[in-house]
Design an enzyme around this catalytic site. Structure first.
Site, PDB file in Angstrom:
ATOM      1  N   GLU A 157      68.451  31.986 107.085  1.00  0.00           N
ATOM      2  CA  GLU A 157      68.595  33.402 106.730  1.00  0.00           C
ATOM      3  C   GLU A 157      69.888  33.921 107.357  1.00  0.00           C
ATOM      4  O   GLU A 157      70.145  33.655 108.521  1.00  0.00           O
ATOM      5  CB  GLU A 157      67.420  34.233 107.264  1.00  0.00           C
ATOM      6  CG  GLU A 157      67.479  35.642 106.713  1.00  0.00           C
ATOM      7  CD  GLU A 157      66.269  36.496 107.102  1.00  0.00           C
ATOM      8  OE1 GLU A 157      65.914  37.368 106.320  1.00  0.00           O
ATOM      9  OE2 GLU A 157      65.684  36.283 108.166  1.00  0.00           O
ATOM     10  N   GLY A 187      66.203  36.242 117.578  1.00  0.00           N
ATOM     11  CA  GLY A 187      65.070  36.122 118.495  1.00  0.00           C
ATOM     12  C   GLY A 187      64.099  35.093 117.951  1.00  0.00           C
ATOM     13  O   GLY A 187      63.554  34.269 118.665  1.00  0.00           O
ATOM     14  N   ALA A 188      63.894  35.154 116.617  1.00  0.00           N
ATOM     15  CA  ALA A 188      62.971  34.219 115.962  1.00  0.00           C
ATOM     16  C   ALA A 188      63.240  34.283 114.469  1.00  0.00           C
ATOM     17  O   ALA A 188      63.915  35.186 113.992  1.00  0.00           O
ATOM     18  CB  ALA A 188      61.524  34.606 116.253  1.00  0.00           C
ATOM     19  N   MET A 189      62.699  33.303 113.723  1.00  0.00           N
ATOM     20  CA  MET A 189      62.907  33.261 112.272  1.00  0.00           C
ATOM     21  C   MET A 189      61.622  32.835 111.591  1.00  0.00           C
ATOM     22  O   MET A 189      61.031  31.824 111.940  1.00  0.00           O
ATOM     23  CB  MET A 189      64.055  32.285 111.953  1.00  0.00           C
ATOM     24  CG  MET A 189      64.280  32.045 110.472  1.00  0.00           C
ATOM     25  SD  MET A 189      64.719  33.572 109.602  1.00  0.00           S
ATOM     26  CE  MET A 189      64.054  33.211 107.973  1.00  0.00           C
ATOM     27  N   GLU A 190      61.233  33.617 110.573  1.00  0.00           N
ATOM     28  CA  GLU A 190      59.914  33.483 109.954  1.00  0.00           C
ATOM     29  C   GLU A 190      59.777  32.385 108.916  1.00  0.00           C
ATOM     30  O   GLU A 190      58.957  32.494 108.014  1.00  0.00           O
ATOM     31  CB  GLU A 190      59.546  34.816 109.284  1.00  0.00           C
ATOM     32  CG  GLU A 190      60.361  35.153 108.034  1.00  0.00           C
ATOM     33  CD  GLU A 190      61.573  36.023 108.259  1.00  0.00           C
ATOM     34  OE1 GLU A 190      62.052  36.651 107.304  1.00  0.00           O
ATOM     35  OE2 GLU A 190      62.063  36.080 109.405  1.00  0.00           O
ATOM     36  N   ASN A 191      60.558  31.292 109.001  1.00  0.00           N
ATOM     37  CA  ASN A 191      60.449  30.231 107.986  1.00  0.00           C
ATOM     38  C   ASN A 191      58.984  29.985 107.618  1.00  0.00           C
ATOM     39  O   ASN A 191      58.120  29.927 108.486  1.00  0.00           O
ATOM     40  CB  ASN A 191      61.043  28.921 108.496  1.00  0.00           C
ATOM     41  CG  ASN A 191      62.377  29.130 109.174  1.00  0.00           C
ATOM     42  OD1 ASN A 191      63.316  29.603 108.558  1.00  0.00           O
ATOM     43  ND2 ASN A 191      62.453  28.794 110.450  1.00  0.00           N
ATOM     44  N   GLU A 210      56.752  37.812 113.233  1.00  0.00           N
ATOM     45  CA  GLU A 210      57.102  36.657 112.389  1.00  0.00           C
ATOM     46  C   GLU A 210      55.937  36.257 111.485  1.00  0.00           C
ATOM     47  O   GLU A 210      56.141  35.827 110.354  1.00  0.00           O
ATOM     48  CB  GLU A 210      57.527  35.453 113.248  1.00  0.00           C
ATOM     49  CG  GLU A 210      58.723  35.725 114.168  1.00  0.00           C
ATOM     50  CD  GLU A 210      59.924  36.342 113.480  1.00  0.00           C
ATOM     51  OE1 GLU A 210      60.177  36.025 112.300  1.00  0.00           O
ATOM     52  OE2 GLU A 210      60.621  37.154 114.116  1.00  0.00           O
ATOM     53  N   HIS A 261      55.490  38.338 108.407  1.00  0.00           N
ATOM     54  CA  HIS A 261      56.423  37.897 107.358  1.00  0.00           C
ATOM     55  C   HIS A 261      55.838  36.808 106.458  1.00  0.00           C
ATOM     56  O   HIS A 261      56.311  36.603 105.351  1.00  0.00           O
ATOM     57  CB  HIS A 261      57.689  37.309 107.989  1.00  0.00           C
ATOM     58  CG  HIS A 261      58.740  38.316 108.340  1.00  0.00           C
ATOM     59  ND1 HIS A 261      59.198  39.268 107.458  1.00  0.00           N
ATOM     60  CD2 HIS A 261      59.471  38.475 109.477  1.00  0.00           C
ATOM     61  CE1 HIS A 261      60.156  39.977 108.041  1.00  0.00           C
ATOM     62  NE2 HIS A 261      60.336  39.523 109.265  1.00  0.00           N
TER      63      HIS A 261
END
Length: 886
Positions: free
Chosen positions: A152, A285-289, A322, A325
């Site tokens: 992203e 901070g984080a990624m919602e894959n 996350e 999401h």
């Protein structure tokens, strides 16, 4: 992308049927005459050479006459000889590097319907924390590499050629070839794996339709803890070897979140498993894959012994964000980046809903107002932007991952939910989720569903909040038995904007059992106040408060009589926590805009001197920090007295809590202690500084001492830095030693955040230069920058200018904006704004252009505020009177 595969008869052929590849240069979006349906992707990362090779076979539906296929690829070497669409080889292969676009031209028109596009490619596991990159970690004393993806918003194209836009959803079938001893994760569970000596080939199950930015791969050495949801979904938290115990708290929150969201959206979690992984080098901070959520280590790991209460809270909120999401964003995806706020605003709001349900004692909605005030602050700038912002090119997307998309987005959703009512809102959200599952939606689609389910004018109301930037200030004046209300756009620079909103107004008066609601559609309106508001003539219990609990995204300016009544209600403890926060934040903003006096702000603040609540004091602390900074520039002669006054406001709750944790005290008190101690150190309170230094000296001799638990370390570290100089650097060296030796991520960041908090120019430079060494990971540079004090702004600005070339080369994407937004706003003069503007005139990039504009505007606003304070009559007398009060 349900494109009709038949070209309608008699329709003229689209330009793409002929012409040259050049027609596809510089476009915002890919053409829609061809769309992917399914990807078979094979990748072979080499973790020693830091390269990767791969091949992709994409089922593509061609829906209109064309001889071109146009897709995205960037920083990849595509093997031209390998490219085939069905049996056709392209006659031209053109890369538009600036656009990240690959155009394949064929000799003749492509057959309509589905065909398979194949190609081989190679790339580099980069150090930019985007695309397919490497992260470094230690294992048994040796440095190792892991391979990680971060796609992203527009970086899947750096890993494999693809249609890299959210609306081109497709199924993914992945295969990885990796060293046998490593853990290899992707969005879906492993279907099977085959071993050939040191190498294994891992095949994953095929995914449901998803956007490219959510595809994820992680390859490295990990261990895990696991749990199950009530519906039997397996949830795991993966950490570096030896740290899996620190994943238990996040695991617990993760399982609870999936259970809660399944019920809230009335839709089961869409995938067979969910993994959460802690990554040592991570830009966000984080990624919602989908099914494989990646985190910075500090955003996922929590250790009862070595982590602070505030970090426990931020882990809970990040995990809940996350996982929200997985539905809102992944199952239903925004149609284009203009609608990013739908993803981020909703997940931000939803994470508070979830955490409030798991930890009611944290009072998280009162803390949510931090988000609202951050957004109100940014959105009162001329250089703000609407929640929905037109994106004309991939290079612009990064700029909108900001407090408008996240915090204003979440705040207007809270405003809408509070207007419609929680139950109606939730039912409508469940309908929306079912209607758009596995596809894409625009902002208007959400409004249409909410309107249909509730019968309220949602679209008209919300469009005024999402399509235009800014928000109103509601001017309230008392006239007889009415309150006259007028809305006007609020801008911090004191100018007037032309915006008009439909405002869901709420008001209470004299007590909390009578609440009025009004949908303000005009510029002016009357609120009738009856006898239940108390008797104005008798005074005492008469007061009126607008925007109850800060659910509305606007400010309120009261006339003198209403303001005095509110101050009285505050001092006689009649107001709710959230209303206490609202009135001080509004007056603070109005003072900066010079619509209210600085003296009136000090008067109001003084009314909070007995306050003991964390959320309220956290806002008071934000305001006092800002006042201490501005008064040093505006009225140097008064600055010392103003600091004493601010100390007087914060001292009694700080003395009550003391330095040592008490048995059985609340989570919020544990968070309040460091907040107050740090504030007192920054205001120069001698007794607190001396105590901090004393405890630090014991701590350096015995790291296990109970005198300095994780929560209060920052205050002690900061106290030590107050006395550090180039000739007296023992405290600084001791802190550097802690930074180097500590195994705890959170503690290292605590130290890093204060190394530059010093008046000594030599020490500040030494600290800033650490950014260019291997001691500080690129992802953490911003933390070091945040410590810079106004006294060191000149030296920091010179450092930034001298090193700008190096910084531009080293830091990619959002990381470069940190340098601009931490150093530039430290200044408060128009001359400095002009100098900074001139320096950047030839050096801006689309990625931080907006941040620079906003930062310069903040400098000019501070200059104007300082000038107002300097010319305010009677200010010195107000300060003296308040200091003399018992």
């Amino acid at each position: 992308q349900g494109a009709n595969l038949k070209a309608s008869p008699g329709a003229s052929a689209p330009p793409a049927a002929g012409g040259s590849a050049e027609q596809f240069r510089g476009k915002a979006r890919l053409p829609s005459f061809a769309a992917p349906r399914r990807y078979e992707l094979f990748l072979r990362p080499d973790l020693v050479a830091c390269t990767f090779s791969g091949s992709v076979a994409i089922s593509v539906a061609v829906s209109a006459p064309t001889r071109f296929l146009v897709l995205n690829a960037l920083d990849l070497s595509v093997n031209r000889a390998s490219i085939r669409f069905q049996a056709l080889a392209p006659t031209e292969v053109v890369f538009f590097k600036d656009d990240g676009v690959l155009v394949l031209g064929f000799a003749k028109q492509l057959p309509l319907g589905e065909g398979v596009l194949k190609m081989d490619f190679t790339g580099i596991l980069n150090d930019q924390m985007r695309g397919f990159y490497r992260s470094k970690y230690q294992y048994k004393g040796k440095e190792r590499n892991m391979a990680v993806t971060q796609f992203e918003s527009v970086d899947a194209r750096r890993c494999f050629p693809c249609w890299d836009e959210p609306a081109f959803k497709a199924k993914f079938k992945l295969t990885l070839e990796v060293p046998s001893e490593l853990v290899a994760l992707s969005n879906m569970p492993v279907a099977n794996a085959t071993f050939a000596g040191p190498i294994k080939t891992v095949h994953y199950q095929e995914s449901p339709p998803m956007s490219t930015y959510l595809v994820a791969i992680v390859v490295g050495l990990f261990e895990y803890v696991e749990g199950m949801t009530t519906k039997g979904t397996r949830v795991r938290v993966y950490t570096q070897i030896g740290k899996s115990n620190q994943g238990k708290f996040a695991l617990d929150v993760g399982v609870k979140s999936l259970n809660l969201y399944k019920d809230y959206f009335d839709t089961p979690f869409p995938l067979p498993k969910l993994d959460m992984v802690a990554i040592p080098d991570f830009a966000a901070g984080a990624m919602e894959n989908y099914g494989l959520v990646t985190y910075r280590e500090v955003a996922l790991l929590f250790d009862d012994k070595s982590s602070s209460a505030s970090s426990k809270q931020s882990v809970a909120i990040t995990v809940a964000h996350e996982l929200a999401h997985q539905w809102f964003g992944n199952l239903v995806t925004m149609e284009w980046w203009t609608h990013l706020w739908l993803n981020e605003g909703f997940a931000t709001w939803m994470s508070h809903l979830a955490v409030d349900s798991f930890f009611p004692q944290w009072n998280i909605w009162a803390q949510f107002l931090d988000r609202t005030t951050t957004a109100l602050r940014l959105d009162s700038l001329e250089a703000s932007h609407p929640i929905e912002v037109e994106i004309h090119h991939a290079s612009e997307v990064d700029q909108i991952f900001d407090a408008i998309s996240y915090d204003k987005g979440a705040s207007v959703i809270r405003m809408l939910q509070s207007y419609l009512g929680a139950e109606r809102f939730q039912k409508a959200m469940a309908s929306y989720m079912k209607k758009y599952a596995y596809s894409n939606a625009k902002t208007e689609d959400l409004w249409a569903v909410l309107e249909k389910e509730t019968g309220e004018p949602v679209k008209d109301l919300m469009t005024t909040w999402t399509k235009q930037k800014g928000y109103p200030v509601i001017n309230a004046k008392i006239k007889g038995n009415d309150i006259e209300i007028e809305q006007a756009q609020f801008l911090l620079d004191g100018s007037s904007g032309s915006g008009m909103w439909i405002v869901p107004l709420t008001s209470r008066c004299g007590a909390y059992d009578t609440e009025k609601k009004l949908l303000l559609k005009l510029k002016r309106e009357k609120l009738v106040i009856g006898s239940q508001c108390g008797d104005r003539k008798k005074g005492g219990n008469f007061w009126t408060k607008l925007n109850i609990d800060g659910t509305g995204f606007y400010r309120v300016k009261y006339d003198d009589e209403l303001a005095a009544a509110l101050q009285n209600a505050l001092e006689t403890k009649k107001l709710s926590l959230m209303d206490k926060i609202g009135i001080v934040d509004d007056l603070y903003a109005l003072s900066i805009a010079r619509q209210q006096t600085f003296a009136s702000l000090l008067h109001l603040l003084y009314g909070y001197r007995g306050e003991a609540d964390y959320s309220v004091l956290s806002h008071i602390n934000t305001v006092t920090t800002s006042i201490a900074k501005i008064s040093a520039d505006a009225t140097p002669a008064l600055a010392g007295d103003i600091k004493q006054l601010l100390i007087k406001i914060l001292l009694s709750p700080a003395e009550k809590l003391g330095w040592d944790p008490k048995k059985g005290e609340s989570h919020l008190d544990v968070m309040l202690r460091p907040l107050l101690l740090t504030a007192l150190v920054q205001l120069g309170h001698g007794k607190t500084i001396n105590e901090g230094v004393r405890r630090f000296n014991i701590f350096t001799r015995d790291r296990g001492t109970s005198l300095l638990p994780p929560d209060t370390r920052k205050a002690a570290y900061l106290a030590v830095m107050q006395n550090v100089s180039s000739s007296n650097r023992s405290g600084y060296d001791a802190l550097r030693k802690i930074y180097k030796e500590s195994a705890e991520g959170e503690e290292r960041l605590q130290v890093l955040g204060i190394l530059s908090s010093c008046r000594d120019k030599g020490i500040v430079l030494e600290s800033l230069n650490l950014i260019f060494t291997s001691e500080v990971r690129n992802q953490d540079a911003y933390i070091l920058l945040r410590g810079i004090q106004p006294e060191a702004r000149e030296i920091s600005w010179n450092w930034l200018k001298e090193n700008w070339e190096l910084i531009s080369k080293t830091f990619a994407g959002s990381l470069i904006t940190d340098f601009v937004e931490t150093i530039v706003p430290l200044f408060t003069s128009n001359e400095k704004a002009a100098e900074i503007s001139k320096f950047f005139a030839t050096r801006t990039k689309p990625g931080f252009e907006r941040t620079l504009k906003q930062s310069l505007e903040n400098v000019r606003i501070s200059a104007r505020w300082a000038e107002g304070i300097r010319s305010e009559p009677g200010l010195a007398q107000t300060v003296r009177e308040l200091l003399a009060k018992p």
